[in-house]
Design an enzyme around this catalytic site. Structure first.
Site, mmCIF file in Angstrom:
data_model
loop_
_atom_site.group_PDB
_atom_site.id
_atom_site.type_symbol
_atom_site.label_atom_id
_atom_site.label_comp_id
_atom_site.label_asym_id
_atom_site.label_seq_id
_atom_site.Cartn_x
_atom_site.Cartn_y
_atom_site.Cartn_z
ATOM 1 N N HIS A 65 6.681 -2.257 -1.768
ATOM 2 C CA HIS A 65 6.456 -3.619 -2.257
ATOM 3 C C HIS A 65 6.918 -3.826 -3.704
ATOM 4 O O HIS A 65 6.194 -4.404 -4.526
ATOM 5 C CB HIS A 65 4.978 -3.994 -2.102
ATOM 6 C CG HIS A 65 4.535 -4.159 -0.677
ATOM 7 N ND1 HIS A 65 5.374 -4.591 0.331
ATOM 8 C CD2 HIS A 65 3.320 -3.951 -0.073
ATOM 9 C CE1 HIS A 65 4.702 -4.655 1.482
ATOM 10 N NE2 HIS A 65 3.461 -4.258 1.267
ATOM 11 N N HIS A 111 2.026 -11.832 1.001
ATOM 12 C CA HIS A 111 1.164 -10.855 1.650
ATOM 13 C C HIS A 111 -0.250 -11.398 1.879
ATOM 14 O O HIS A 111 -1.243 -10.710 1.621
ATOM 15 C CB HIS A 111 1.124 -9.586 0.792
ATOM 16 C CG HIS A 111 0.898 -8.321 1.563
ATOM 17 N ND1 HIS A 111 -0.311 -8.021 2.130
ATOM 18 C CD2 HIS A 111 1.714 -7.298 1.856
ATOM 19 C CE1 HIS A 111 -0.221 -6.840 2.722
ATOM 20 N NE2 HIS A 111 1.004 -6.384 2.579
ATOM 21 N N GLU A 135 4.187 -11.040 7.305
ATOM 22 C CA GLU A 135 5.052 -10.950 6.117
ATOM 23 C C GLU A 135 6.496 -11.227 6.529
ATOM 24 O O GLU A 135 7.216 -10.309 6.906
ATOM 25 C CB GLU A 135 4.916 -9.565 5.489
ATOM 26 C CG GLU A 135 3.489 -9.183 5.160
ATOM 27 C CD GLU A 135 3.307 -7.667 5.054
ATOM 28 O OE1 GLU A 135 4.070 -7.009 4.337
ATOM 29 O OE2 GLU A 135 2.402 -7.136 5.720
HETATM 30 C C1 GAL Z 1 1.929 -3.744 4.239
HETATM 31 C C2 GAL Z 1 2.449 -2.393 4.628
HETATM 32 C C3 GAL Z 1 1.259 -1.513 4.869
HETATM 33 C C4 GAL Z 1 0.391 -1.438 3.631
HETATM 34 C C5 GAL Z 1 0.088 -2.845 3.135
HETATM 35 C C6 GAL Z 1 -0.596 -2.864 1.802
HETATM 36 O O1 GAL Z 1 2.965 -4.651 4.073
HETATM 37 O O2 GAL Z 1 3.288 -2.503 5.746
HETATM 38 O O3 GAL Z 1 1.639 -0.237 5.305
HETATM 39 O O4 GAL Z 1 1.041 -0.697 2.645
HETATM 40 O O5 GAL Z 1 1.228 -3.615 3.027
HETATM 41 O O6 GAL Z 1 -1.824 -2.236 1.826
#
Ligand code: GAL
Length: 330
Positions: free
Chosen positions: A93, A163, A294
């Site tokens: 991210h 998110h 997402e």
């Molecule tokens: C998502 C990701 C997960 C986790 C989450 C944040 O987008 O695919 O594996 O990291 O974000 O906790």
């Protein structure tokens, strides 16, 4: 302390949305129900400090590139880049200080529209090029629209998303009675480190098949090696249609979220890593109590294909949008 963080409220006939310039987080989305009552549709904390303290990217804008990049490394035009590593040996991210931790500047704000800008400088988190990003939030009737614009002075990677964790029941019941529909025939395989491999798996005859509405909780009771890896669904789906790609429905309260996007797919994440914590209104949510939709181009593609969807060419516009329509139906 978070300096200069402000809260902006957008209102339309059927929606009330709060957003902060800290990490361009969506703090709150309330929809108007047919009975005249407003109800919360996303998870959010009580204070801005909580947004800084907790992991999980609750409501955050994610950039420059969402999800995991293997070893935080990629090669562009023969040059190797090393990104900030914040998830073991991966970049997740956007890296250590992704867009979720940056202060945006509000440039336009009225009742129905907010524009947040951020300049990500050359080399930030290891990414090449200075990128100017503008995120525009609009509310009209029952729809929240999020538009992502960016331009870079060098070729770079840009793959932006939001998110937010959705739960239309307002209770922490592991998404029981929520149904999900995804217009996708295939999803992206992940390796043991949750990184996309470049292989795609047909959804047919698997728990990942949401081409017709399915109860999420029921589907998650089934087995699949890909589910065991991620402790649930945490996978990129390639969309097969260009509108209304994802529908989240909560029949007991007749509330529905319809997601339409310009993006080619979405990471569907059933909050498998969300450990129990307190959210606003003294509500505790944790493991699988919400779902993230997402919208994105597939992550890590720079390492297994030409990465065409995530490369932003110098001085070419990046323009993507996602509409979230919150419907209260008969
Ligand atoms: C998502 C990701 C997960 C986790 C989450 C944040 O987008 O695919 O594996 O990291 O974000 O906790």
């Amino acid at each position: 302390m978070i300096n200069n963080a402000q809260v902006f409220v957008l209102e339309s006939k059927k929606l009330r949305v709060s957003i902060t310039n800290y990490g361009a987080h969506i703090l709150r989305v309330e929809m108007l129900n047919r009975n005249g009552k407003w109800s919360d549709c996303v998870l959010g904390y009580e204070t801005l400090e909580d947004y800084k303290k907790y992991d999980g990217y609750v409501g955050a804008t994610i950039g420059r590139a969402c999800n995991r990049i293997k070893d935080g490394r990629f090669t562009l035009h023969g040059k190797n880049y090393q990104l900030g590593l914040n998830d073991g040996d991966k970049s997740l991210h956007g890296g250590i200080h992704g867009f979720d931790k940056r202060m945006f500047v509000a440039s336009i704000y009225d009742e129905g529209m907010l524009q947040l800008q951020y300049r990500s400088v050359d080399g930030e988190e290891g990414y090449p090029g200075t990128v100017d990003v503008i995120i525009t939030y609009r509310t009209f009737d029952d729809t929240l629209s999020v538009t992502y614009d960016a331009v870079s002075n060098k070729d770079t990677l840009v793959n932006l998303t939001n998110h937010s964790y959705f739960n239309l029941s307002d209770t922490s019941n592991q998404l029981k009675n929520h149904t999900l529909q995804i217009q996708a025939h295939e999803f992206a395989e992940i390796d043991e480190n949750l990184i996309t491999t470049g292989n795609f798996i047909p959804v047919a005859d698997t728990l990942f098949d949401f081409r017709k509405p399915q109860e999420i909780y029921q589907q998650l009771q089934k087995n699949h090696p890909q589910k065991e890896r991620a402790k649930g669904i945490d996978h990129h789906y390639n969309f097969s249609t260009s509108t209304n790609q994802v529908v989240l429905d909560y029949p007991p309260l007749k509330r529905r979220l319809i997601v339409s996007t310009s993006m080619p797919g979405a990471q569907i994440y059933t909050a498998n890593f969300l450990d129990k914590r307190w959210f606003r209104n003294n509500k505790e949510f944790g493991f699988r109590d919400a779902i993230c939709i997402e919208t994105q181009a597939i992550s890590n593609s720079i390492n297994f294909s030409e990465g065409l969807e995530v490369i932003l060419r110098a001085f070419e516009p990046y323009h993507e949008w996602t509409n979230y329509r919150f419907e209260s139906y008969e």
